[in-house]
Design an enzyme around this catalytic site. Structure first.
Site, mmCIF file in Angstrom:
data_model
loop_
_atom_site.group_PDB
_atom_site.id
_atom_site.type_symbol
_atom_site.label_atom_id
_atom_site.label_comp_id
_atom_site.label_asym_id
_atom_site.label_seq_id
_atom_site.Cartn_x
_atom_site.Cartn_y
_atom_site.Cartn_z
ATOM 1 C CG ASP A 153 -1.942 1.339 0.704
ATOM 2 O OD1 ASP A 153 -2.426 1.103 0.239
ATOM 3 O OD2 ASP A 153 -2.814 1.441 1.972
ATOM 4 C CD GLU A 162 -0.878 5.302 -4.317
ATOM 5 O OE1 GLU A 162 -0.132 5.390 -3.107
ATOM 6 O OE2 GLU A 162 -1.575 4.567 -4.385
ATOM 7 C CG ASP A 210 -7.549 4.557 0.940
ATOM 8 O OD1 ASP A 210 -7.876 3.529 0.544
ATOM 9 O OD2 ASP A 210 -7.533 5.869 1.386
HETATM 10 C C1 GLC Z 1 -4.574 3.418 2.513
HETATM 11 C C2 GLC Z 1 -5.413 1.953 1.666
HETATM 12 C C3 GLC Z 1 -6.158 1.798 2.987
HETATM 13 C C4 GLC Z 1 -5.519 1.237 4.078
HETATM 14 C C5 GLC Z 1 -5.304 2.324 4.841
HETATM 15 C C6 GLC Z 1 -4.367 2.199 6.039
HETATM 16 O O1 GLC Z 1 -6.032 4.172 2.535
HETATM 17 O O2 GLC Z 1 -5.767 2.894 0.872
HETATM 18 O O3 GLC Z 1 -7.317 0.438 2.206
HETATM 19 O O4 GLC Z 1 -6.744 0.432 4.887
HETATM 20 O O5 GLC Z 1 -4.830 3.156 4.273
HETATM 21 O O6 GLC Z 1 -3.694 1.527 6.212
#
Ligand code: GLC
Length: 638
Positions: free
Chosen positions: A235, A238, A313
């Site tokens: 995650d 980017e 999200d």
């Molecule tokens: C980002 C991700 C989400 C995750 C959060 C905390 O917003 O897109 O899926 O729960 O980070 O890690």
């Protein structure tokens, strides 16, 4: 996700083409926005390198685009099961309770639990919080014993904490991105390291465009595979840096770019994909005969070679539910087929109805995971009580029964790039009505899915393209092209099956591999058509060495002559089953269900031998036959 791929249709859809702009700098496509007569594209640097791919079928365009950018490795079968996530399940007791809620309390099938950032020690990647999770290996072993897999999140940024082993190692190995400082060689960069704030505070960012940094990153996963973690969720890659929306590494930070040297402005769009690549290469080194499981939020054209993804999200509202469809379909058209949304929505709080409707859609999407943000209320299939729990359970059970069918659609995608979830226009390119349909989709070759996207709705309008379609619930046949209004009470997802299809289904299970599949059911929807079933061990890479079995079904049926336009009764049904490949599935028998027919046949044979068990299905609108592994099935009615 950034995929500079434009798909176009000309001449009422007869001519399809693709244009892939192979340039990773910040770029733009201006499709008549500035001047309605001019379409243009370009970027802030790099070369004008693009590929024009002519179809005329869009399926050909996608096949050739994925020949160029790559195709997915088949995921292990459990990845197609139901996943439960939230930000975050902790401590260990909460995770254990979640597992028990699935298996013992609510009896809802589930294959995988995701651990979001709170499992880590102060958001330091590759560590565990020892108070919340004192014995991760023990917990994971117990979850495995109950049939669960565990996926953990790993973010891009490494906490700039000089007492933390990953940070120390990264500094020693010199793998973090640096500012140019005006005096560095292009490919190394010896200036100050870039730091930016993310969850753990200030972080360094590994330079994933460097092969050396990728190897370093891949090896870090030993810390997780040693505890039994099954998959990784990459995650914030980017990479996202805290600040105003869109904050990331500054354009002028240096990158290795495979030894060429360059700046973030060029590396940015491939950063997330190279991170996922490093993860997968690491996992494959650590577990050479297992299929790597990596979920990535960010990617570039070709990221499908390494990872699956989710749509980021979203929000707990009906417009995000609808938006899932154009997003998943567009990603699939650009080669990234294994995706799905946060079921129920990420930010905000969802209602029972919204969750159930989203889940009904999700059952037909490649990646089926419920996930929600920190501080939002519980978002599990039972969180709203009845009638939602029973409906949710039934749909997740349907997902498990559909696994042989869905897995076959994954195989098609791995073989030639054809997406799993397809806009209708991929199947009927010359039907202009399909060109703008973004609220219904095809799943694999047989299903047309028309999710309910409005609160309180109990019916919806569905476009059925040319051909005959069976209503999945009633076995009633409908003829397209037509727009029809169908009933859709809360417990019913509008769902149709193309006539001529054979849909293979497995017995219901609470998780993949709970017990050997003892009988496969072939749902036969009379008509003319070819269907496929792909099978392998569902976990190892042996399929790449030929250890699989591919079954081709050729179905034909005849009806008694009649002058009326209504469907006339079936007089004969012929099903050929031809297999290829050495893999031997566990089942010995087949159950064949012939839909839309309530008369017992006059004669039914497999390979010339009469079938003994032939009965009316409980539904009252299908015939059920119990047979062995036949080559040819013939059923005749008086
Ligand atoms: C980002 C991700 C989400 C995750 C959060 C905390 O917003 O897109 O899926 O729960 O980070 O890690």
């Amino acid at each position: 996700m950034c995929m500079p791929m434009l798909l176009g249709l000309h001449s009422q859809g007869r001519q399809g083409y693709g244009l892939f702009f192979d340039n990773t700098f910040r770029g733009q496509f201006d499709l008549g926005a500035t001047d309605p007569n001019v379409a243009s594209f370009g970027a802030e640097g790099g070369e004008l390198r693009y590929y024009f791919i002519y179809g005329p079928a869009l399926t050909t365009v996608i096949e050739r685009y994925t020949e160029l950018t790559g195709r997915m490795i088949l995921p292990p079968l459990w990845v197609l099961g139901y996943h439960q996530s939230r930000w975050s399940y902790y401590p260990e007791a909460r995770v254990r309770k979640l597992a028990a809620d699935f298996r013992e309390v609510h009896h809802v099938p589930c294959d995988c639990i995701h651990l979001d950032i709170h499992y880590m020690d102060g958001y330091r990647c590759f560590t565990w919080d020892s108070e919340r999770f004192p014995d991760p290996a023990g917990m994971i072993a117990d979850l495995h014993a109950q049939g669960f897999k565990v996926i953990v999140i790993i973010d891009a940024g490494i906490k700039a904490d000089h007492r933390y082993w990953v940070c120390q190692s990264g500094l020693e190995q010199d793998v973090f991105c640096k500012y140019p400082d005006g005096k560095t060689l292009p490919s190394t960069g010896s200036g100050h390291r870039f730091k930016g704030p993310v969850w753990p505070g200030n972080c360094y960012f590994p330079d994933f465009t460097s092969p050396r940094a990728r190897t370093w990153w891949g090896d870090l996963y030993k810390a997780l595979t040693d505890t039994g973690v099954d998959g990784v969720w990459n995650d914030m890659n980017e990479p996202a840096v805290f600040g105003p929306p869109g904050t990331t590494i500054p354009d002028f930070v240096r990158h290795d770019l495979e030894g060429r040297g360059g700046y973030h402005v060029e590396a940015h769009n491939v950063y997330g994909m190279q991170l996922a690549r490093a993860t997968v290469e690491g996992l494959m080194k650590l577990r050479p005969d297992e299929r790597p499981v990596c979920i990535t939020r960010s990617g570039w054209a070709g990221v499908q070679r390494y990872a699956m993804s989710w749509t980021g999200d979203n929000e707990s509202n009906w417009s995000s539910l609808w938006l899932t469809m154009p997003m998943v379909m567009s990603l699939g058209l650009c080669g990234m087929a294994n995706t799905g949304p946060d079921i129920g929505g990420f930010s905000g709080s969802t209602t029972g109805e919204l969750f159930t409707r989203w889940l009904q859609m999700g059952v037909f999407l490649p990646f089926l995971r419920a996930h929600t943000a920190i501080r939002s209320p519980d978002q599990e299939p039972w969180s709203w009580g009845e009638p939602y729990l029973s409906i949710n359970r039934r749909y997740i059970a349907l997902r498990y029964r559909l696994l042989p069918y869905l897995y076959t659609a994954f195989w098609q995608c791995a073989r030639n790039g054809l997406p799993i979830v397809r806009p209708l226009l991929l199947a009927c390119q010359d039907d202009a009505t399909t060109h703008t349909l973004d609220d219904q989709f095809l799943c694999g070759d047989a299903f047309l899915v028309a999710p309910v996207i409005e609160e309180g709705a109990t019916r919806r309008s569905v476009y059925l393209p040319a051909g005959t379609w069976y209503d999945f619930w009633t076995d009633e046949t409908l003829r397209g092209p037509a727009r029809v209004e169908v009933q859709a009470p809360l417990e019913q997802l509008p769902l149709f099956v193309r006539a001529g299809s054979v849909v293979p289904m497995a017995p219901p299970m609470h998780y993949v591999g709970q017990r050997p599949v003892d009988r496969l059911t072939l749902h036969v929807y009379p008509g003319e058509g070819i269907s496929w079933l792909y099978e392998d061990d569902g976990e190892s890479l042996a399929y790449r060495r030929g250890q699989y079995r591919l079954t081709r079904f050729a179905l034909s049926s005849a009806r008694t002559r009649s002058r009326s336009k209504e469907e006339t009764p079936l007089s004969r049904l012929d099903l050929h089953r031809r297999i290829e490949g050495p893999y031997a599935p566990t089942y010995r028998g087949l159950e064949v269900i012939i839909h839309g027919e309530n008369r017992l046949p006059r004669a039914a044979t497999t390979d010339g031998q009469p079938i003994e068990r032939c009965e009316l299905d409980d539904s009252g609108h299908a015939i059920r036959l119990h047979v062995g592994l036949f080559e040819r099935l013939v059923v005749e009615w008086a």
